[in-house]
Design a protein around this motif. Structure first.
Motif, PDB file in Angstrom:
ATOM      1  N   ARG A  58      -5.573  -5.966 -14.872  1.00  0.00           N
ATOM      2  CA  ARG A  58      -5.427  -6.886 -13.727  1.00  0.00           C
ATOM      3  C   ARG A  58      -4.494  -8.033 -14.093  1.00  0.00           C
ATOM      4  NH1 ARG A  58      -5.870  -3.964 -10.039  1.00  0.00           N
ATOM      5  NH2 ARG A  58      -5.482  -2.516 -11.737  1.00  0.00           N
ATOM      6  N   THR A  62      -9.976 -14.452  -8.791  1.00  0.00           N
ATOM      7  CA  THR A  62      -8.676 -14.420  -8.120  1.00  0.00           C
ATOM      8  C   THR A  62      -7.661 -15.039  -9.071  1.00  0.00           C
ATOM      9  OG1 THR A  62      -9.697 -14.702  -5.940  1.00  0.00           O
ATOM     10  CG2 THR A  62      -7.334 -15.142  -6.116  1.00  0.00           C
ATOM     11  N   GLU A  98       3.501  -9.486 -12.722  1.00  0.00           N
ATOM     12  CA  GLU A  98       4.565  -8.952 -11.875  1.00  0.00           C
ATOM     13  C   GLU A  98       4.803  -9.840 -10.660  1.00  0.00           C
ATOM     14  OE1 GLU A  98       3.300  -5.048 -10.852  1.00  0.00           O
ATOM     15  OE2 GLU A  98       3.209  -4.342 -12.937  1.00  0.00           O
ATOM     16  N   GLY A  99       4.054 -10.957 -10.595  1.00  0.00           N
ATOM     17  CA  GLY A  99       4.240 -11.887  -9.482  1.00  0.00           C
ATOM     18  C   GLY A  99       3.325 -11.644  -8.309  1.00  0.00           C
ATOM     19  N   LYS A 100       2.237 -10.868  -8.520  1.00  0.00           N
ATOM     20  CA  LYS A 100       1.320 -10.535  -7.439  1.00  0.00           C
ATOM     21  C   LYS A 100      -0.033 -11.207  -7.662  1.00  0.00           C
ATOM     22  CE  LYS A 100       3.391  -5.921  -7.208  1.00  0.00           C
ATOM     23  NZ  LYS A 100       3.131  -4.463  -7.369  1.00  0.00           N
ATOM     24  N   ALA A 101      -0.589 -11.770  -6.615  1.00  0.00           N
ATOM     25  CA  ALA A 101      -1.954 -12.295  -6.692  1.00  0.00           C
ATOM     26  C   ALA A 101      -2.925 -11.118  -6.726  1.00  0.00           C
ATOM     27  CB  ALA A 101      -2.254 -13.188  -5.503  1.00  0.00           C
ATOM     28  N   VAL A 102      -3.962 -11.213  -7.528  1.00  0.00           N
ATOM     29  CA  VAL A 102      -4.891 -10.105  -7.730  1.00  0.00           C
ATOM     30  C   VAL A 102      -6.324 -10.623  -7.666  1.00  0.00           C
ATOM     31  CG1 VAL A 102      -5.649  -8.302  -9.331  1.00  0.00           C
ATOM     32  CG2 VAL A 102      -3.225  -8.912  -9.211  1.00  0.00           C
ATOM     33  N   ILE A 161      -3.567 -15.965  -9.626  1.00  0.00           N
ATOM     34  CA  ILE A 161      -2.381 -16.229  -8.814  1.00  0.00           C
ATOM     35  C   ILE A 161      -1.232 -16.636  -9.730  1.00  0.00           C
ATOM     36  CG2 ILE A 161      -1.448 -17.613  -6.914  1.00  0.00           C
ATOM     37  CD1 ILE A 161      -4.484 -18.224  -6.261  1.00  0.00           C
ATOM     38  N   PRO A 162      -0.084 -15.990  -9.600  1.00  0.00           N
ATOM     39  CA  PRO A 162       1.047 -16.359 -10.466  1.00  0.00           C
ATOM     40  C   PRO A 162       1.595 -17.740 -10.098  1.00  0.00           C
ATOM     41  CG  PRO A 162       1.760 -14.789  -8.807  1.00  0.00           C
ATOM     42  CD  PRO A 162       0.272 -14.899  -8.672  1.00  0.00           C
ATOM     43  N   LYS A 207      -0.926  -7.087 -13.786  1.00  0.00           N
ATOM     44  CA  LYS A 207      -0.440  -7.039 -12.411  1.00  0.00           C
ATOM     45  C   LYS A 207       0.073  -8.393 -11.950  1.00  0.00           C
ATOM     46  CE  LYS A 207      -1.003  -2.815 -10.834  1.00  0.00           C
ATOM     47  NZ  LYS A 207       0.137  -2.047 -10.274  1.00  0.00           N
ATOM     48  N   VAL A 208      -0.667  -9.455 -12.307  1.00  0.00           N
ATOM     49  CA  VAL A 208      -0.256 -10.783 -11.865  1.00  0.00           C
ATOM     50  C   VAL A 208       1.032 -11.211 -12.557  1.00  0.00           C
ATOM     51  CG1 VAL A 208      -1.419 -12.331 -13.497  1.00  0.00           C
ATOM     52  CG2 VAL A 208      -1.265 -12.985 -11.108  1.00  0.00           C
TER      53      VAL A 208
END
Length: 237
Positions: free
Chosen positions: A63, A92, A69-73, A94-95, A66-67
């Motif tokens: 997880r 949660t 990569e610039g994505k909120a997860v 957040i980048p 993933k963040v």
């Protein structure tokens, strides 16, 4: 942190944290200190991963990637407190974007430990018999279907036995339902003691029990039946 936003972080009832790109604590709010049991000085500059329970670490790293990569997860994980208790968290992450590049990570962690325990209790009640604690009829049907599907794919055998207690109604009528309940509990305990570890016992309803023996050939199934018959002739109470 800019002054106008500081109170939002510091007074938040959920854990609010900031990590650098290597997963090290950069900022934690008072709620984080309360949940984790550590002071800010004990955590700042240290990696968070060691606080995650081992079986959740791989998923948590995935997880976190993933963040990056610039994505909120959003995801769920669990961590140890300073006192080694386990806290379940809904997270949660957040980048923090600076000039189009991830420069850090904000994290909000909600303590869902009580919610998880409540869900586990509901699940226990839904799939297990309240008296004997054995898996119930609902659990049996799901388990059997999975076993049938698996046996078709892998050509694996299993044995199924149906067991009920002779004259159980007479026991209830003569000695009362409390005594009948004790008889059912003792029967469940005896089955657990005498059957192979690969056996699963279900309370189907009333005095009806079902035994499933995974991976059992004809010989092993026959031996299991003999074990049940042998101990059923002894006194249960």
């Amino acid at each position: 942190m800019r002054q106008p936003y500081r109170s939002i972080f510091e007074n938040n009832i959920d854990a609010v944290l900031t990590f650098d790109l290597k997963g090290r604590f950069q900022y934690i709010n008072p709620a984080t200190e309360q949940i984790m049991g550590y002071t800010s000085d004990e955590l700042i500059g240290k990696p968070f991963l060691s606080h995650i329970v081992p079986e959740r670490q791989a998923y948590t790293i995935a997880r976190f990637s993933k963040v990056m990569e610039g994505k909120a997860v959003q995801y769920e994980t669990a961590m140890y407190t300073k006192s080694k208790d386990i806290v379940e968290l809904h997270v949660t992450i957040i980048p923090i974007m600076v000039n189009g590049t991830v420069a850090g990570i904000h994290c909000i962690g909600k303590d869902i430990t009580e919610k998880k325990h409540f869900e586990e209790k509901l699940n226990e009640m839904a799939f297990h018999d309240y008296l004997t604690k054995l898996p119930n009829q609902h659990y049996f049907h799901q388990y059997l279907q999975k076993l049938i599907d698996s046996s078709k794919r892998e050509n694996a055998a299993f044995a199924l036995f149906f067991l009920d207690l002779d004259r159980f109604k007479s026991v209830n009528d003569a000695f009362g339902h409390d005594f009948g309940d004790l008889l059912l509990v003792e029967t469940a305990n005896r089955l657990a003691m005498h059957l192979p570890v690969s056996a699963r016992v279900f309370r189907y309803g009333g005095d009806e029990l079902i035994i499933i023996l995974e991976g059992a050939g004809e010989e092993e199934a026959g031996q299991a039946v003999q074990q049940v018959l042998m101990y059923s002739k002894s006194r249960l109470c």
